[in-house]
Enzyme design. Structure first.
Site, PDB file in Angstrom:
ATOM      1  N   ILE A 119       1.090  24.761  -0.119  1.00  0.00           N
ATOM      2  CA  ILE A 119       1.753  23.619   0.525  1.00  0.00           C
ATOM      3  C   ILE A 119       2.657  22.909  -0.475  1.00  0.00           C
ATOM      4  CG2 ILE A 119       1.452  21.549   1.947  1.00  0.00           C
ATOM      5  CD1 ILE A 119      -1.402  22.459   2.522  1.00  0.00           C
ATOM      6  N   ALA A 174     -16.787  17.901   0.512  1.00  0.00           N
ATOM      7  CA  ALA A 174     -17.413  16.750  -0.166  1.00  0.00           C
ATOM      8  C   ALA A 174     -16.582  16.319  -1.376  1.00  0.00           C
ATOM      9  CB  ALA A 174     -18.826  17.124  -0.599  1.00  0.00           C
ATOM     10  N   ASN A 218      -3.016  24.414   7.561  1.00  0.00           N
ATOM     11  CA  ASN A 218      -1.605  24.803   7.457  1.00  0.00           C
ATOM     12  C   ASN A 218      -1.466  26.318   7.516  1.00  0.00           C
ATOM     13  OD1 ASN A 218       0.250  22.473   5.478  1.00  0.00           O
ATOM     14  ND2 ASN A 218      -1.675  22.050   6.520  1.00  0.00           N
ATOM     15  N   GLY A 277       2.035  21.760  -7.358  1.00  0.00           N
ATOM     16  CA  GLY A 277       3.288  22.130  -6.681  1.00  0.00           C
ATOM     17  C   GLY A 277       3.607  23.617  -6.712  1.00  0.00           C
ATOM     18  N   THR A 325      -7.633  16.285   3.583  1.00  0.00           N
ATOM     19  CA  THR A 325      -7.888  17.284   4.624  1.00  0.00           C
ATOM     20  C   THR A 325      -8.744  16.738   5.766  1.00  0.00           C
ATOM     21  OG1 THR A 325      -9.122  19.342   5.009  1.00  0.00           O
ATOM     22  CG2 THR A 325      -9.775  18.078   3.104  1.00  0.00           C
ATOM     23  N   ASP A 326      -8.580  17.344   6.939  1.00  0.00           N
ATOM     24  CA  ASP A 326      -9.421  16.969   8.086  1.00  0.00           C
ATOM     25  C   ASP A 326     -10.884  17.352   7.854  1.00  0.00           C
ATOM     26  OD1 ASP A 326      -9.184  19.744   8.381  1.00  0.00           O
ATOM     27  OD2 ASP A 326      -8.378  19.680  10.421  1.00  0.00           O
ATOM     28  N   GLU A 327     -11.134  18.205   6.843  1.00  0.00           N
ATOM     29  CA  GLU A 327     -12.517  18.648   6.606  1.00  0.00           C
ATOM     30  C   GLU A 327     -13.418  17.504   6.152  1.00  0.00           C
ATOM     31  OE1 GLU A 327     -13.310  22.364   4.920  1.00  0.00           O
ATOM     32  OE2 GLU A 327     -11.527  23.287   5.783  1.00  0.00           O
ATOM     33  N   LYS A 362     -13.306  16.720  -1.747  1.00  0.00           N
ATOM     34  CA  LYS A 362     -12.090  16.058  -1.254  1.00  0.00           C
ATOM     35  C   LYS A 362     -12.425  14.645  -0.774  1.00  0.00           C
ATOM     36  CE  LYS A 362      -8.421  17.468  -0.828  1.00  0.00           C
ATOM     37  NZ  LYS A 362      -7.255  17.507  -1.770  1.00  0.00           N
ATOM     38  N   ARG A 372      -9.769  25.508  15.138  1.00  0.00           N
ATOM     39  CA  ARG A 372      -8.972  24.850  14.108  1.00  0.00           C
ATOM     40  C   ARG A 372      -7.630  24.447  14.710  1.00  0.00           C
ATOM     41  NH1 ARG A 372     -13.282  25.053  12.145  1.00  0.00           N
ATOM     42  NH2 ARG A 372     -13.939  25.722  10.065  1.00  0.00           N
ATOM     43  N   TYR A 428     -16.462  21.920  -0.967  1.00  0.00           N
ATOM     44  CA  TYR A 428     -15.024  21.613  -0.945  1.00  0.00           C
ATOM     45  C   TYR A 428     -14.768  20.290  -0.221  1.00  0.00           C
ATOM     46  CZ  TYR A 428     -10.244  21.560   0.895  1.00  0.00           C
ATOM     47  OH  TYR A 428      -8.979  21.160   1.260  1.00  0.00           O
TER      48      TYR A 428
HETATM   49  P1  NAD Z   1      -3.502  26.167  -2.968  1.00  0.00           P
HETATM   50  O1  NAD Z   1      -4.861  26.628  -3.332  1.00  0.00           O
HETATM   51  O2  NAD Z   1      -2.526  27.132  -2.388  1.00  0.00           O
HETATM   52  O3  NAD Z   1      -2.787  25.501  -4.241  1.00  0.00           O
HETATM   53  C1  NAD Z   1      -3.458  24.632  -5.106  1.00  0.00           C
HETATM   54  C2  NAD Z   1      -2.567  24.449  -6.328  1.00  0.00           C
HETATM   55  O4  NAD Z   1      -3.211  23.520  -7.207  1.00  0.00           O
HETATM   56  C3  NAD Z   1      -2.343  25.739  -7.121  1.00  0.00           C
HETATM   57  O5  NAD Z   1      -0.996  25.850  -7.493  1.00  0.00           O
HETATM   58  C4  NAD Z   1      -3.233  25.559  -8.342  1.00  0.00           C
HETATM   59  O6  NAD Z   1      -2.739  26.255  -9.485  1.00  0.00           O
HETATM   60  C5  NAD Z   1      -3.186  24.058  -8.534  1.00  0.00           C
HETATM   61  N1  NAD Z   1      -4.351  23.526  -9.253  1.00  0.00           N
HETATM   62  C6  NAD Z   1      -5.662  23.760  -8.994  1.00  0.00           C
HETATM   63  N2  NAD Z   1      -6.432  23.098  -9.868  1.00  0.00           N
HETATM   64  C7  NAD Z   1      -5.603  22.406 -10.681  1.00  0.00           C
HETATM   65  C8  NAD Z   1      -5.793  21.522 -11.764  1.00  0.00           C
HETATM   66  N3  NAD Z   1      -7.026  21.228 -12.219  1.00  0.00           N
HETATM   67  N4  NAD Z   1      -4.715  20.971 -12.351  1.00  0.00           N
HETATM   68  C9  NAD Z   1      -3.462  21.282 -11.931  1.00  0.00           C
HETATM   69  N5  NAD Z   1      -3.200  22.118 -10.918  1.00  0.00           N
HETATM   70  C10 NAD Z   1      -4.268  22.677 -10.293  1.00  0.00           C
HETATM   71  O7  NAD Z   1      -3.736  24.932  -2.004  1.00  0.00           O
HETATM   72  P2  NAD Z   1      -2.945  24.435  -0.698  1.00  0.00           P
HETATM   73  O8  NAD Z   1      -3.495  25.149   0.468  1.00  0.00           O
HETATM   74  O9  NAD Z   1      -1.505  24.437  -0.977  1.00  0.00           O
HETATM   75  O10 NAD Z   1      -3.479  22.931  -0.624  1.00  0.00           O
HETATM   76  C11 NAD Z   1      -2.799  21.892  -1.322  1.00  0.00           C
HETATM   77  C12 NAD Z   1      -3.498  20.574  -1.048  1.00  0.00           C
HETATM   78  O11 NAD Z   1      -3.500  20.322   0.350  1.00  0.00           O
HETATM   79  C13 NAD Z   1      -4.969  20.530  -1.473  1.00  0.00           C
HETATM   80  O12 NAD Z   1      -5.241  19.264  -2.001  1.00  0.00           O
HETATM   81  C14 NAD Z   1      -5.738  20.760  -0.188  1.00  0.00           C
HETATM   82  O13 NAD Z   1      -7.005  20.150  -0.249  1.00  0.00           O
HETATM   83  C15 NAD Z   1      -4.825  20.080   0.813  1.00  0.00           C
HETATM   84  N6  NAD Z   1      -4.876  20.592   2.183  1.00  0.00           N
HETATM   85  C16 NAD Z   1      -4.744  21.934   2.427  1.00  0.00           C
HETATM   86  C17 NAD Z   1      -4.723  22.377   3.752  1.00  0.00           C
HETATM   87  C18 NAD Z   1      -4.547  23.847   4.086  1.00  0.00           C
HETATM   88  O14 NAD Z   1      -4.653  24.216   5.248  1.00  0.00           O
HETATM   89  N7  NAD Z   1      -4.251  24.722   3.142  1.00  0.00           N
HETATM   90  C19 NAD Z   1      -4.857  21.465   4.804  1.00  0.00           C
HETATM   91  C20 NAD Z   1      -4.996  20.112   4.504  1.00  0.00           C
HETATM   92  C21 NAD Z   1      -4.996  19.677   3.188  1.00  0.00           C
HETATM   93  O1  DAU Z   2      -8.678  22.095   7.762  1.00  0.00           O
HETATM   94  C1  DAU Z   2      -7.940  22.016   6.578  1.00  0.00           C
HETATM   95  C2  DAU Z   2      -8.506  23.021   5.612  1.00  0.00           C
HETATM   96  O2  DAU Z   2      -8.120  24.295   6.109  1.00  0.00           O
HETATM   97  C3  DAU Z   2      -8.027  22.850   4.182  1.00  0.00           C
HETATM   98  O3  DAU Z   2      -8.487  21.626   3.694  1.00  0.00           O
HETATM   99  C4  DAU Z   2      -8.563  23.979   3.307  1.00  0.00           C
HETATM  100  O4  DAU Z   2      -8.034  23.873   2.004  1.00  0.00           O
HETATM  101  C5  DAU Z   2      -8.150  25.293   3.919  1.00  0.00           C
HETATM  102  O5  DAU Z   2      -8.735  26.352   3.181  1.00  0.00           O
HETATM  103  C6  DAU Z   2      -8.585  25.376   5.369  1.00  0.00           C
HETATM  104  O6  DAU Z   2     -10.038  25.457   5.478  1.00  0.00           O
HETATM  105  P1  DAU Z   2     -10.739  26.399   6.566  1.00  0.00           P
HETATM  106  O7  DAU Z   2     -12.106  26.716   6.110  1.00  0.00           O
HETATM  107  O8  DAU Z   2     -10.572  25.843   7.933  1.00  0.00           O
HETATM  108  O9  DAU Z   2      -9.734  27.653   6.446  1.00  0.00           O
HETATM  109  P2  DAU Z   2     -10.013  29.210   6.315  1.00  0.00           P
HETATM  110  O10 DAU Z   2      -8.675  29.865   6.377  1.00  0.00           O
HETATM  111  O11 DAU Z   2     -10.911  29.559   5.199  1.00  0.00           O
HETATM  112  O12 DAU Z   2     -10.799  29.521   7.670  1.00  0.00           O
HETATM  113  C7  DAU Z   2     -10.240  29.159   8.922  1.00  0.00           C
HETATM  114  C8  DAU Z   2     -11.222  29.570  10.007  1.00  0.00           C
HETATM  115  O13 DAU Z   2     -11.336  31.014  10.017  1.00  0.00           O
HETATM  116  C9  DAU Z   2     -12.623  29.058   9.783  1.00  0.00           C
HETATM  117  O14 DAU Z   2     -13.225  28.764  11.045  1.00  0.00           O
HETATM  118  C10 DAU Z   2     -13.345  30.225   9.135  1.00  0.00           C
HETATM  119  C11 DAU Z   2     -12.674  31.423   9.754  1.00  0.00           C
HETATM  120  N1  DAU Z   2     -12.602  32.631   8.900  1.00  0.00           N
HETATM  121  C12 DAU Z   2     -12.121  32.481   7.633  1.00  0.00           C
HETATM  122  C13 DAU Z   2     -12.024  33.565   6.789  1.00  0.00           C
HETATM  123  C14 DAU Z   2     -11.503  33.399   5.378  1.00  0.00           C
HETATM  124  C15 DAU Z   2     -12.979  33.881   9.387  1.00  0.00           C
HETATM  125  O15 DAU Z   2     -13.396  34.015  10.559  1.00  0.00           O
HETATM  126  N2  DAU Z   2     -12.884  34.950   8.549  1.00  0.00           N
HETATM  127  C16 DAU Z   2     -12.435  34.859   7.272  1.00  0.00           C
HETATM  128  O16 DAU Z   2     -12.394  35.888   6.570  1.00  0.00           O
END
Ligand code: NAD
Ligand code: DAU
Length: 347
Positions: A13, A154, A182, A9, A128-130, A156, A216, A152
């Site tokens: 997100i 795999a 997000n 938290g 995640t959609d990944e 999830k 994306r 990552y």
């Molecule tokens: P983030 O990296 O910003 O935050 C992750 C949080 O988890 C951090 O506060 C970290 O300290 C905590 N954490 C990590 N390992 C931990 C552990 N072992 N025990 C307790 N806390 C721990 O991530 P986010 O982007 O906010 O993503 C949150 C969730 O949503 C994840 O499960 C991610 O897979 C999922 N998700 C993210 C996205 C995205 O676009 N960011 C999209 C879809 C799903």
């Molecule tokens: O789709 C949901 C996922 O989105 C979450 O599960 C992940 O936690 C989150 O990190 C995110 O994954 P992506 O790999 O899609 O996000 P990222 O921001 O790393 O990259 C988004 C797109 O941009 C991807 O096509 C790779 C590209 N990219 C990324 C970075 C970091 C670049 O072109 N340059 C960069 O420097």
């Protein structure tokens, strides 16, 4: 489900979700349980600690610590877990996969066991959609096969499958949401949108992987939070729900849109060597969550504008992160050689 344990938290997100829940439900209590890795930050919850002091608590801890997780659940009279805790950045999963397997797979198992043993009302897994892998044509529905391509994704997928197995084998009331990318306040600037915004503000190059034609579904973080809450309230145990807008954007278009909003030149974009195993496109079928009642969502343009605006107004939040030793070491490892080999992108 009035007492929620929100793991992870203090991340991007998760912290938005905590604020959303406490504002929406005056009778809810929230305990944030977070390890505070490089991505966890109590600054994300500063206003929450001030505004909701009586209904909010923070415990620093790791989700793999089974005894500690149980103790916190008992002490705070938790009814349900919402699991955001994860190692989340694809590029880091290529450098150090072990932390991903440990937290995203084993940590999920620990939370499922706690839910089972203590008879909680729900364990909600934020996924995640990944997990579907790249979707070159059409859209991935919730029953699409999982074809993960990064450690990552795999990890999830492993967490998701454990959740479904605990429902089938032990009747543990799990729900899963699979969200698209997000964007919004408090996203750590390793992810592409905050990285590009903050680099552009500083007149630094935007490292665009490969040809920038990957797609994306960039959704506003509060729309995602609303979807997770909807599934928490109305979702059926044992079910998976996709959350996204259903509209995809090319990365090059996203990069140019950021520069337009900031009034910066397209010449800041550098095409750099691609991410290995880079998924070309994610695309979700989102009719199931819509059928549950999900309505509002920002368009890509609205979501990006609000996000850019937030980073412009909140340098106090991101500048210390970008100036910190951890971030600088990561940036050097991930980008120095790439940028040296990078090329300008034709306008
Ligand atoms: P983030 O990296 O910003 O935050 C992750 C949080 O988890 C951090 O506060 C970290 O300290 C905590 N954490 C990590 N390992 C931990 C552990 N072992 N025990 C307790 N806390 C721990 O991530 P986010 O982007 O906010 O993503 C949150 C969730 O949503 C994840 O499960 C991610 O897979 C999922 N998700 C993210 C996205 C995205 O676009 N960011 C999209 C879809 C799903
Ligand atoms: O789709 C949901 C996922 O989105 C979450 O599960 C992940 O936690 C989150 O990190 C995110 O994954 P992506 O790999 O899609 O996000 P990222 O921001 O790393 O990259 C988004 C797109 O941009 C991807 O096509 C790779 C590209 N990219 C990324 C970075 C970091 C670049 O072109 N340059 C960069 O420097």
């Amino acid at each position: 489900m009035r007492g929620l344990l929100i793991t992870g938290g203090a991340g991007f997100i998760g912290s938005n979700f905590v604020r959303y829940i406490l504002q929406k439900y005056p009778d809810y209590r929230v305990v944030v349980y977070d390890k505070l890795t490089y991505a966890g930050n109590l600054e994300n919850l500063k206003d929450v600690a001030r505004d909701f002091a009586g209904r909010y608590a923070f415990v620093r801890g790791d989700i793999v610590e089974a005894e500690k997780v149980r103790a916190v659940i008992r002490e705070h009279q938790v009814n349900a877990i919402v699991n955001f805790a994860a190692a989340t950045h694809v590029d880091r999963s290529l450098m150090e996969p072990d932390e991903f397997i440990r937290t995203d797979v084993y940590g999920t198992y620990v939370l499922l066991e706690a839910t089972r043993e203590l008879g909680l009302e729900r364990m909600h897994q934020v996924s995640t959609d990944e997990v579907y892998g790249q979707v070159l044509e059409g859209r991935a529905g919730e029953d699409a096969p999982l074809h993960t391509r990064s450690p990552y994704a795999a990890s999830k997928a492993g967490g998701d499958l454990l959740c479904l197995s605990y429902f089938a084998s032990f009747g543990v009331p799990v729900t899963i949401t699979r969200g698209a990318n997000n964007i919004g306040p408090y996203q750590y600037p390793e992810k592409v949108v905050p990285l590009f915004i903050t680099n552009a503000i500083d007149q630094q190059p935007l490292p665009l992987y490969g040809d920038g034609m990957q797609m994306r579904d960039y959704q506003y973080v509060l729309d995602h939070c609303e979807g997770v809450d909807l599934v928490l309230q109305r979702g059926e145990p044992g079910q998976v729900y996709n959350i996204g807008t259903g509209v995809e954007t090319h990365n090059i278009v996203m990069a140019r849109a950021i520069l337009d909003l900031l009034g910066k030149p397209y010449s800041l974009i550098r095409s750099v060597p691609d991410r290995p195993g880079h998924d070309r496109r994610y695309a979700l079928e989102v009719s199931k969550i819509r059928a549950l009642g999900r309505q509002s969502s920002h368009s890509f343009a609205q979501a990006l504008e609000e996000t850019v605006h937030w980073y412009v107004k909140n340098e106090w939040w991101w500048r210390p992160i970008k100036n910190g030793e951890h971030y600088r070491a990561y940036y050097q490892q991930q980008y120095d050689q790439r940028l040296a080999r990078g090329q300008a992108v034709a306008e």
